[in-house]
Enzyme design. Structure first.
Site, PDB file in Angstrom:
ATOM      1  N   TRP A   1       4.542   4.263   5.748  1.00  0.00           N
ATOM      2  CA  TRP A   1       4.871   3.420   4.603  1.00  0.00           C
ATOM      3  C   TRP A   1       5.719   4.150   3.568  1.00  0.00           C
ATOM      4  O   TRP A   1       6.492   3.525   2.836  1.00  0.00           O
ATOM      5  CB  TRP A   1       3.605   2.833   3.990  1.00  0.00           C
ATOM      6  CG  TRP A   1       2.971   1.884   4.958  1.00  0.00           C
ATOM      7  CD1 TRP A   1       1.782   2.041   5.617  1.00  0.00           C
ATOM      8  CD2 TRP A   1       3.528   0.650   5.431  1.00  0.00           C
ATOM      9  NE1 TRP A   1       1.567   0.981   6.465  1.00  0.00           N
ATOM     10  CE2 TRP A   1       2.616   0.113   6.378  1.00  0.00           C
ATOM     11  CE3 TRP A   1       4.699  -0.048   5.150  1.00  0.00           C
ATOM     12  CZ2 TRP A   1       2.851  -1.091   7.038  1.00  0.00           C
ATOM     13  CZ3 TRP A   1       4.935  -1.248   5.817  1.00  0.00           C
ATOM     14  CH2 TRP A   1       4.010  -1.760   6.741  1.00  0.00           C
TER      15      TRP A   1
ATOM     16  N   ASP B   1       2.639   3.790  -4.603  1.00  0.00           N
ATOM     17  CA  ASP B   1       2.164   2.650  -3.830  1.00  0.00           C
ATOM     18  C   ASP B   1       0.676   2.870  -3.545  1.00  0.00           C
ATOM     19  O   ASP B   1       0.308   3.743  -2.767  1.00  0.00           O
ATOM     20  CB  ASP B   1       2.963   2.548  -2.535  1.00  0.00           C
ATOM     21  CG  ASP B   1       2.478   1.425  -1.626  1.00  0.00           C
ATOM     22  OD1 ASP B   1       1.511   0.729  -1.980  1.00  0.00           O
ATOM     23  OD2 ASP B   1       3.081   1.248  -0.547  1.00  0.00           O
TER      24      ASP B   1
ATOM     25  N   LYS C   1      -5.730  -5.524   0.843  1.00  0.00           N
ATOM     26  CA  LYS C   1      -6.616  -4.444   1.311  1.00  0.00           C
ATOM     27  C   LYS C   1      -7.912  -4.471   0.506  1.00  0.00           C
ATOM     28  O   LYS C   1      -8.969  -4.806   1.031  1.00  0.00           O
ATOM     29  CB  LYS C   1      -5.942  -3.081   1.148  1.00  0.00           C
ATOM     30  CG  LYS C   1      -4.465  -3.032   1.457  1.00  0.00           C
ATOM     31  CD  LYS C   1      -4.164  -3.107   2.932  1.00  0.00           C
ATOM     32  CE  LYS C   1      -2.677  -2.866   3.193  1.00  0.00           C
ATOM     33  NZ  LYS C   1      -2.347  -2.927   4.623  1.00  0.00           N
TER      34      LYS C   1
END
Length: 366
Positions: free
Chosen positions: A102, A177, A201
């Site tokens: 990511w 992030d 999440k």
């Protein structure tokens, strides 16, 4: 009701109490006679939901007053492109520390807009570590320094000690992030210029993201962009510049309220530490039948990738785990193997059940 233990990395398991409340309010939100998803986002009912959600999130995360909170459509990948458009001048450098899939994705999103500088990367060791801070090559005039706080696929996490080690960045704001670790333990928001993440999440359902931005950063001109891509415009309209994903926002609010009722981030930090310790102990104590390849000091509490000693056993492991009520354990295609995600809504009983299954599977196939 029979529910399985869902170890999905996202969209991920949601608290049962939240799902039950959403079910009960689906047709009639608090006596209005209509669902919240049917009501105008500018009406008093949804405005109440939006205001309460922001207030609760500020309480949960101890967000200082000099930080704005935006609720935005899409996920973290969308924000990764927008942060460059909003906070970097054309051609300005932006520094990225890459610790997994990511992080690489975040870098990809900004390459059309900034001089993207890989300040450090652990790709050479398969993303099993965080590069030592002395090795980072930072740009003195960078618009920001970006990290991925928790790598959902590779299972590498920045914790307090690693954040402390970043130290002085010469006035360059730190952007992070936090999609897969936000609200999992106390976080000092004030050390960041911007914290953002997709909700799917720990915070709620897919389709909405949260951006927490230090207000002085809005003074930056950024780059030419459409109004819909301008964070300042979203802020001026209280995240309602256009019709927001109101159902997702509502569910996010219910999830945040549930976390507060359960004891807040301090309580979830304790729960998450216990869950992660249980699973890593089972992996490390298996004599090599299972293995996790991430450096112990940077192992994620949220996402635990692991491998069986013989990959031909993978299919049987997944099939038998599903039959035992343990689903979504297949590793991401970028890494393979297995992955168990231990977000706030995953009860400790789920990890206990997984560990028991793993030990039984090893006894039968070891």
């Amino acid at each position: 009701m029979s529910r399985v233990h869902n170890f999905s990395a996202g969209p991920a398991t949601l608290p049962l109490a939240v799902l039950e409340q959403a079910r009960d309010e689906m047709l009639d939100w608090r006596g209005v006679g209509a669902s919240i998803v049917e009501l105008s986002h500018r009406g008093p009912e949804f405005m109440q939901v939006a205001a309460q959600t922001e207030s609760d999130l500020r309480t949960l995360l101890s967000i200082p007053d000099d930080y704005a909170v935006l609720f935005l459509s899409g996920g973290a990948t969308t924000q990764q492109a927008l942060l460059a458009l909003n906070f970097a001048a054309p051609g300005q450098a932006a520094d990225y520390v890459i610790t997994g899939h990511w992080g690489k994705t975040a870098l990809k999103q900004v390459k059309p807009y900034v001089q993207a500088n890989v300040a450090a990367s652990s790709e050479a060791d398969g993303f099993r570590s965080i590069p030592p801070r002395p090795d980072w090559q930072l740009s003195p005039d960078a618009a920001y320094l970006h990290i991925t706080a928790n790598e959902t696929i590779h299972g590498v996490e920045f914790r307090d000690a690693h954040l402390d080690a970043i130290g002085d960045t010469g006035g360059v704001p730190l952007f992070a992030d936090f999609s897969s670790s936000i609200a999992s333990e106390p976080l000092d928001i004030a050390r960041f210029g911007m914290v953002y993440g997709g909700a799917q999440k720990n915070l709620g359902p897919v389709g909405i993201s949260v951006a927490i931005v230090r207000r002085d950063l809005f003074e930056r001109a950024g780059q030419p962009r459409a109004d819909i891509f301008d964070y300042r415009s979203h802020l001026a309209k209280e995240s309602m510049l256009n019709t927001p994903p109101s159902w997702n926002w509502y569910l996010l609010g219910l999830t945040v309220k549930w976390m507060l009722d359960e004891g807040g981030v301090e309580e979830f930090a304790r729960r998450n530490a216990r869950k992660a310790a249980l699973l890593y102990a089972a992996i490390d104590g298996s004599g090599g039948f299972y293995r996790n390849e991430v450096d112990a000091a940077v192992r994620s509490r949220m996402n635990v990738p692991f491998f069986l000693h013989d990959a031909t056993l993978d299919k049987g492991f997944l099939e038998q785990a599903k039959a035992a009520g343990l689903i979504s354990l297949k590793g991401h295609r970028a890494l393979g193997g297995m992955r168990a995600s231990l977000y706030n809504a995953m009860p400790e009983a789920g990890v206990v059940a997984l560990v028991a299954f793993m030990r039984d599977f090893q006894q039968r196939h070891g």
